[in-house]
Design a protein around this motif. Structure first.
Motif, mmCIF file in Angstrom:
data_model
loop_
_atom_site.group_PDB
_atom_site.id
_atom_site.type_symbol
_atom_site.label_atom_id
_atom_site.label_comp_id
_atom_site.label_asym_id
_atom_site.label_seq_id
_atom_site.Cartn_x
_atom_site.Cartn_y
_atom_site.Cartn_z
ATOM 1 N N ILE A 399 0.849 -1.208 0.000
ATOM 2 C CA ILE A 399 0.000 0.000 0.000
ATOM 3 C C ILE A 399 0.879 1.250 0.000
ATOM 4 O O ILE A 399 0.607 2.215 -0.729
ATOM 5 C CB ILE A 399 -0.937 0.003 1.217
ATOM 6 N N ASP A 400 1.937 1.242 0.788
ATOM 7 C CA ASP A 400 2.821 2.411 0.838
ATOM 8 C C ASP A 400 3.452 2.679 -0.525
ATOM 9 O O ASP A 400 3.600 3.833 -0.944
ATOM 10 C CB ASP A 400 3.912 2.215 1.893
ATOM 11 N N ARG A 401 3.812 1.612 -1.226
ATOM 12 C CA ARG A 401 4.406 1.803 -2.550
ATOM 13 C C ARG A 401 3.394 2.396 -3.532
ATOM 14 O O ARG A 401 3.750 3.167 -4.417
ATOM 15 C CB ARG A 401 4.968 0.481 -3.085
ATOM 16 N N ARG A 402 2.127 2.056 -3.342
ATOM 17 C CA ARG A 402 1.096 2.642 -4.190
ATOM 18 C C ARG A 402 0.974 4.154 -3.941
ATOM 19 O O ARG A 402 0.676 4.924 -4.857
ATOM 20 C CB ARG A 402 -0.254 1.957 -3.933
ATOM 21 N N TYR A 403 1.214 4.568 -2.711
ATOM 22 C CA TYR A 403 1.170 6.002 -2.419
ATOM 23 C C TYR A 403 2.314 6.741 -3.116
ATOM 24 O O TYR A 403 2.155 7.871 -3.568
ATOM 25 C CB TYR A 403 1.205 6.254 -0.902
ATOM 26 N N LEU A 404 3.472 6.098 -3.211
ATOM 27 C CA LEU A 404 4.569 6.705 -3.970
ATOM 28 C C LEU A 404 4.220 6.781 -5.453
ATOM 29 O O LEU A 404 4.566 7.758 -6.127
ATOM 30 C CB LEU A 404 5.859 5.910 -3.761
ATOM 31 N N ASP A 405 3.507 5.754 -5.955
ATOM 32 C CA ASP A 405 3.051 5.799 -7.342
ATOM 33 C C ASP A 405 2.071 6.950 -7.546
ATOM 34 O O ASP A 405 2.099 7.623 -8.583
ATOM 35 C CB ASP A 405 2.382 4.475 -7.727
ATOM 36 N N LEU A 406 1.198 7.144 -6.563
ATOM 37 C CA LEU A 406 0.245 8.259 -6.660
ATOM 38 C C LEU A 406 0.973 9.595 -6.725
ATOM 39 O O LEU A 406 0.606 10.483 -7.497
ATOM 40 C CB LEU A 406 -0.712 8.254 -5.459
#
Length: 470
Positions: A399-406
């Protein structure tokens, strides 16, 4: 222009910077307009700053350079400075005193109005309800500008604040209603003044722009007059001619430094960082002239631009401006260094009146929840990025990596925009959705489920659409 009874005074006691001290005066009041005639026949103009018994302190708009106290005559008009107002200003380019700089004749108007003006009576203020669209996606979606609002841009040296101001002035619209822009430049270099004129030439030719340009080598007193002239012209266009008027004033730090210089010449006791103690009330006398008046057509919206010395947001000019205005748009040196334009810092920016002008029936039903969710997600992404700097990206949760993608999607798909790109609000909101849908639905709790399902389906239905990643 002569004083009542044709009285002229010749006893000039002192010339000090932009100030002239005249003695032996009688019946002269504060803020009176004065005409000054030199030995050579040259005419200059001034405003009364202070009267003490038979002494009057006059600030000379063209400065006191080359003046001989023994051969100078001064006549007081008995009234404050007034200028002609009306639609004759539209399409004109003038200097900071309102004199033509485009080779045309003097600007004429059917009526005169006092330059000093006055704040709008709070009892007569109409609450803001509609947006001014700038064509800049980051502003329109995240810090929506509302008619009658005062929303400053906080910048720093080296950031493209002037470029952004010119882009907004060239693109801003009011939903097809009668609209005009008044652009007041203060302390500009000649290169910057030329850039402004070139960038706004099309809007000027369309008769939708008033351009007042004070350059760095113009008299310092003129810099104090420029925003007042701009607001006086704007008020008439709005409340008498029925137009919605956007006033851009740049740079308010140059204006404040001119105020500090005049204060020092007067020998006043300095306050914080040598600025005069009345800096707050002086800035308020400008910013509070915007708004809407009940029962009158039109509106005046103010977008002041200021540079923060050394990027210090606690400096007196941005600090006091923040107390007076309804939010701020903050430009980021970090985003600019990454090559993204406009370099808006979404977490440092805020429009306190945004909800008055955004949403169903005004912009789009999904606008407020999308903006709120995007800000919340970016705040989480910033925390994750700081954590990644400590432990490394591989150690982060999925989930944290998805926030970096965002965060990447926000910078490259939503924020990034061409300097001459006029982005419609619908496209800007769709780009905001594209960025948000890099997150799983479980992380988008601020968006109503019906809206979320509709946009996920729309993304999946289009080839290459930005639906939720697997």
């Amino acid at each position: 222009m002569s004083a009542p009874g044709g009285i002229e005074y010749t006893r000039v006691r002192d010339l000090r910077g932009p100030l002239m001290v005249v003695e032996g005066v009688s019946g002269v009041g504060w803020d009176e307009f004065a005409t000054i005639v030199l030995d050579s026949g040259e005419r200059r103009h001034g405003l009364v700053l202070e009267v003490n018994r038979d002494l009057a302190v006059v600030q000379v708009l063209e400065d006191t350079a080359g003046m001989d106290p023994g051969g100078t005559r001064i006549a007081f008009s008995g009234t404050p400075l007034r200028i002609p107002v009306g639609t004759g200003w539209l399409g004109r380019v003038c200097n900071g005193r309102g004199e033509p700089a485009d080779g045309g004749p003097p600007v004429l108007g059917s009526v005169d109005a006092p330059v000093g003006g006055a704040p709008i009576n709070p009892v007569r203020r109409e609450p803001p309800t509609e947006a001014v669209l700038t064509g800049v996606g980051a502003i329109d979606v995240l810090t929506t500008l509302v008619r009658g609002q005062k929303l400053p841009v906080f910048s720093a040296a080296g950031l493209p604040h002037l470029q952004l101001a010119v882009q907004v002035a060239a693109q801003a619209t009011c939903g097809g209603e009668a609209f005009a822009v008044v652009f007041a430049g203060m302390g500009l270099t000649h290169a910057d003044a030329a850039f402004v004129r070139d960038g706004l030439a099309e809007r000027s030719a369309a008769g939708e722009l008033v351009l007042l340009l004070n350059t760095a080598d113009d008299p310092v007193i003129e810099r104090l007059l420029t925003p007042r002239l701009a607001l006086t012209v704007a008020e008439h266009l709005a409340f008498e001619e029925g137009r919605h008027v956007l006033v851009l004033m740049t740079d308010m730090t140059a204006y404040s430094e001119a105020l500090r210089e005049v204060s020092a010449a007067r020998g006043e006791i300095p306050a914080r960082r040598a600025y005069p103690g009345y800096l707050y009330s002086d800035l308020a006398s400008l910013y509070e002239r915007c708004g809407r008046i009940r029962g009158r057509p039109g509106s005046v919206t103010v977008l002041p631009v200021l540079t923060m010395p050394a990027g210090d947001i606690t400096h007196p000019v941005p600090d006091l401006t923040g107390y007076i205005t309804e939010g701020q748009i903050v430009l980021s040196a970090e985003v600019h260094a990454g090559g993204t334009y406009p370099p808006v810092d979404p977490l440092g920016s805020l429009s306190r009146l945004m909800r008055k002008g955004a949403g169903k029936g005004r912009t789009r039903e999904d606008h407020p929840p999308v903006a709120a969710q995007l800000i919340a997600a970016l705040a989480r992404a910033r925390e994750v990025r700081e954590l990644a700097d400590l432990v490394g990206r591989p150690a982060l949760s999925a989930i944290d990596r998805r926030y970096l993608d965002l965060e990447d999607a926000f910078l490259h798909r939503f924020l990034a925009q061409g300097t001459d790109e006029d982005r419609p609000l619908d496209e800007a909101l769709d780009r905001a959705w594209d960025a948000l849908l890099t997150l799983p639905p479980s992380q988008l709790g601020m968006i109503p489920a019906a809206l979320l399902d509709a946009h996920r389906a729309a993304g999946d239905d289009h080839p290459g659409g930005e639906g939720t990643p697997p």
